[in-house]
Design a protein around this motif. Sequence first.
Motif, PDB file in Angstrom:
ATOM      1  N   VAL A 202      -8.695   5.226  -5.675  1.00  0.00           N
ATOM      2  CA  VAL A 202      -9.056   3.887  -5.191  1.00  0.00           C
ATOM      3  C   VAL A 202      -9.545   3.955  -3.740  1.00  0.00           C
TER       4      VAL A 202
ATOM      5  N   TYR B 261      -4.117   6.086  -6.573  1.00  0.00           N
ATOM      6  CA  TYR B 261      -4.450   5.381  -5.333  1.00  0.00           C
ATOM      7  C   TYR B 261      -5.431   6.195  -4.494  1.00  0.00           C
TER       8      TYR B 261
ATOM      9  N   THR C  88      -3.274  -6.032  -6.666  1.00  0.00           N
ATOM     10  CA  THR C  88      -3.576  -5.475  -5.349  1.00  0.00           C
ATOM     11  C   THR C  88      -2.302  -5.172  -4.565  1.00  0.00           C
ATOM     12  N   HIS C  89      -2.492  -4.599  -3.374  1.00  0.00           N
ATOM     13  CA  HIS C  89      -1.331  -4.314  -2.539  1.00  0.00           C
ATOM     14  C   HIS C  89      -0.599  -5.586  -2.121  1.00  0.00           C
TER      15      HIS C  89
ATOM     16  N   LYS D 204       0.833  -1.210   0.000  1.00  0.00           N
ATOM     17  CA  LYS D 204       0.000   0.000   0.000  1.00  0.00           C
ATOM     18  C   LYS D 204       0.864   1.254   0.000  1.00  0.00           C
TER      19      LYS D 204
ATOM     20  N   GLU E 128      -8.934  -1.914  -5.516  1.00  0.00           N
ATOM     21  CA  GLU E 128      -7.606  -1.978  -6.154  1.00  0.00           C
ATOM     22  C   GLU E 128      -7.663  -2.846  -7.406  1.00  0.00           C
TER      23      GLU E 128
END
Lengths: 295, 114
Positions: free
Chosen positions: A169, A166, A191-192, A155, A184
């Motif tokens: 998001v 971001y 994704t993170h 993240k 995401e």
Amino acid sequence: MSKPPSVNNKLKKVIAGVTSLPTLPQVVSKVNSMLSDPDVTAAKVGDVIATDPSLTARILKMVNSAYYGFPHEIVQISHAISILGFITTRSLLLTTSVIKTFGSLESKGCNLDYTEFWVHSLAVATASRNLAKHLGAIAQAEDLYIAGLLHDIGKLVLSQYFSADYQKVLQQSHDRSVRLMDAETESFEFTHEDVGGLLAVKWDLPIKLISSISNHHHPLAGDENKPYFFNNSIVHVADMLCKMMDIGDSGDEFVPQLDKKAWALIGMSVRVADTVMAEVLEQKSNIKKIFSEIK
Amino acid sequence: MAHRFFMAFLKIKQLKGGMVLAEDLTTSDGRKLLSEGCVISEVVINKLERLGIPEVNVSSAGLDGVNHGARFQTREELSRYVNRKFFGFEESEFTEQLKELSRKYLNEQTPVRK
């Protein structure tokens, strides 16, 4: 989590576009490799850490903080290491390095709150370590502390290198009440977890750590991760417990969807959840203190 | 989704990092500065101060209890908050037990007013 090749390619392309992913101080990998040598001594490790004065200062500051509560001030790094032991020293070294590495990159505008992010991460680290102790996996406790600390590291990469995207998001997740992971995936197709896994690979972290970072929302995914299912599941549950009580803020206001097989795999119970949540809450002010001392 | 929590107009000096905007923040000429739901960071607070914004409307979502009374006014508000956090969980006794723990530890940090 295994992804179709096209997504992997997109992820790689995006990451390749990041000119310089954050790097850890060289001292960290040096110490990591030294600790696998049976003849290692506190003095030798101390000499290596001492080559990085700012890391040395941070570690001494932490050792001398109220958290450890030693009666006399410890001024020598080798003394600190012999008191803490190698495993705790390694945890401390990695904790201070990672927070310092990301601390030098200023987050822009309205995005993840850096302090709250690390409070959440340190809480998940503490919860992971304590779960290990309660669930008969004490040998894994320090490794799990690190896994908990780093689980959301992706993240930070997303919020610092793709700040505007971001931000959208995070806003989407909030406005439409969808979990951050899903928002995401919709925007980035990864994704993170994926980004964090890549960073962990780049940092040359042990494979079990990479697995926990890449799979903390899908702890039982991928046969190749089987040896790490237990650790992945601990971090998965620890993350949920900390989100249930809003300790810190990782940018996701929802409790992650629980994998009940993971819950069963580690022999988890509501009673242990209650105990660990109480322990983490008790540590909350310490966690904030630790962060303010090493940031 | 708006007005999930109680809101409060706070002076810029009273703001703390982590608080959440309760509504869009616009300038007098209608320019949108920040969106509702945005978590206010220290950086943002400094900017608002420089821009001479007198006060903003924050929601209780990011309040820490110590800043401005209780985070949740009533038990019902706390329950609604927890239910939202657990969306998508199956309805079961187990989920209820988890929600109960969630309410217990949220309330322990910032007790409800009533």
